[in-house]
Design a protein around this motif. Structure first.
Motif, PDB file in Angstrom:
ATOM      1  N   GLU A  26     -58.282 102.396  83.546  1.00 58.67           N
ATOM      2  CA  GLU A  26     -58.027 102.390  82.362  1.00 58.67           C
ATOM      3  C   GLU A  26     -59.342 102.265  81.905  1.00 58.67           C
ATOM      4  OE1 GLU A  26     -54.891 100.378  80.670  1.00 58.67           O
ATOM      5  OE2 GLU A  26     -54.671  99.166  83.077  1.00 58.67           O
ATOM      6  N   SER A  27     -59.864 102.829  80.759  1.00 61.71           N
ATOM      7  CA  SER A  27     -60.933 103.599  80.136  1.00 61.71           C
ATOM      8  C   SER A  27     -59.882 102.719  78.808  1.00 61.71           C
ATOM      9  CB  SER A  27     -61.763 104.338  80.288  1.00 61.71           C
ATOM     10  OG  SER A  27     -63.134 104.895  79.110  1.00 61.71           O
ATOM     11  N   THR A  29     -57.866 102.106  77.382  1.00 62.20           N
ATOM     12  CA  THR A  29     -56.755 101.319  76.948  1.00 62.20           C
ATOM     13  C   THR A  29     -57.058  99.473  77.670  1.00 62.20           C
ATOM     14  OG1 THR A  29     -55.995 102.287  78.924  1.00 62.20           O
ATOM     15  CG2 THR A  29     -54.664 103.024  76.780  1.00 62.20           C
ATOM     16  N   GLY A  30     -58.185  99.267  78.381  1.00 65.43           N
ATOM     17  CA  GLY A  30     -58.404  98.376  78.759  1.00 65.43           C
ATOM     18  C   GLY A  30     -57.584  97.239  79.336  1.00 65.43           C
ATOM     19  N   GLY A  31     -56.823  97.912  80.128  1.00 62.49           N
ATOM     20  CA  GLY A  31     -55.603  96.941  80.701  1.00 62.49           C
ATOM     21  C   GLY A  31     -54.153  96.895  80.373  1.00 62.49           C
ATOM     22  N   VAL A  52     -60.408  98.119  85.428  1.00 62.00           N
ATOM     23  CA  VAL A  52     -60.844  98.814  84.141  1.00 62.00           C
ATOM     24  C   VAL A  52     -62.320  99.236  83.356  1.00 62.00           C
ATOM     25  CG1 VAL A  52     -61.155  97.730  81.474  1.00 62.00           C
ATOM     26  CG2 VAL A  52     -59.398  97.209  82.679  1.00 62.00           C
ATOM     27  N   TYR A  54     -64.603 100.635  81.819  1.00 63.52           N
ATOM     28  CA  TYR A  54     -64.802 101.103  79.788  1.00 63.52           C
ATOM     29  C   TYR A  54     -66.223 101.520  79.934  1.00 63.52           C
ATOM     30  CZ  TYR A  54     -64.166 100.262  75.048  1.00 63.52           C
ATOM     31  OH  TYR A  54     -63.552 100.040  74.402  1.00 63.52           O
ATOM     32  N   THR A 106     -58.097 107.806  79.603  1.00 59.70           N
ATOM     33  CA  THR A 106     -59.604 108.634  78.955  1.00 59.70           C
ATOM     34  C   THR A 106     -59.564 109.186  77.871  1.00 59.70           C
ATOM     35  OG1 THR A 106     -62.266 108.547  79.673  1.00 59.70           O
ATOM     36  CG2 THR A 106     -60.293 110.368  80.155  1.00 59.70           C
ATOM     37  N   ARG A 147     -54.722 103.615  71.056  1.00 62.68           N
ATOM     38  CA  ARG A 147     -54.436 102.366  72.634  1.00 62.68           C
ATOM     39  C   ARG A 147     -52.035 102.420  72.444  1.00 62.68           C
ATOM     40  NH1 ARG A 147     -57.523  97.796  72.532  1.00 62.68           N
ATOM     41  NH2 ARG A 147     -56.880  97.830  74.560  1.00 62.68           N
TER      42      ARG A 147
END
Length: 164
Positions: A26-27, A29-31, A52, A54, A106, A147
């Motif tokens: 994930e980017s 969505t950060g987890g 993650v 990011y 992403t 998100r």
């Protein structure tokens, strides 16, 4: 139960029934994707884990995304999404065997554009066996809405692409 929670529960049930594993990169969505999956009881049978990535350089160093591609195209690109999905399958595999499914997100959640890409441009990568796809989305709303919609769309894409 929210629609996203219902999608996660359905995906965990389908993966369990088919004895398939999933790994998530994930980017934007950060987890959030892996959090939805592991909120489902029994997820430990099929969820390998999540990364993650990011920061742009982590997509290369952790997931094996081509650094030249990232420099040339930026992280908001269909090929980056595909490489993230394929990379996480292998990085979170076990004893040289990849996870059955790699899922990657992403894009740009906002509030500002990134590298010339508009807020709401999202790419979802899905890698299953020899098939690696990227699905583009153009989402509206604020950062939270983008998100959240990405999480739901990601789970839905995997469900649609599951082998019979």
């Amino acid at each position: 139960m929210s629609d996203t929670s219902a999608l996660a529960a359905e995906l965990i049930a389908q993966l369990t029934r088919r004895r398939l594993t999933i790994a998530v990169a994930e980017s934007l969505t950060g987890g959030l994707v892996v959090a939805e999956l592991i909120a489902v009881p029994g997820a430990s049978l099929v969820v390998r884990g999540g990364v993650v990535a990011y920061a742009t350089e982590l997509k290369s160093s952790l997931l094996g995304v081509d650094a030249e591609l990232l420099a040339e195209k930026s992280p908001i690109d269909p090929e980056v999404a595909r490489q993230m999905a394929e990379g996480v399958r292998w990085r979170l595999g076990h004893q040289g065997v990849p996870a059955d499914i790699g899922l990657a997100t992403t894009g740009v959640a906002g509030p500002d554009t990134q590298d010339g890409h508009p807020v709401g441009e999202v790419w979802i990568g899905v890698a299953i066996a020899d098939t690696v796809t990227a699905h583009g989305l153009t989402l509206g709303g604020d950062r939270e809405a983008i998100r959240s919609a990405t999480v739901s769309e990601s789970l839905l894409r995997v469900l649609e692409l599951l082998p019979e």
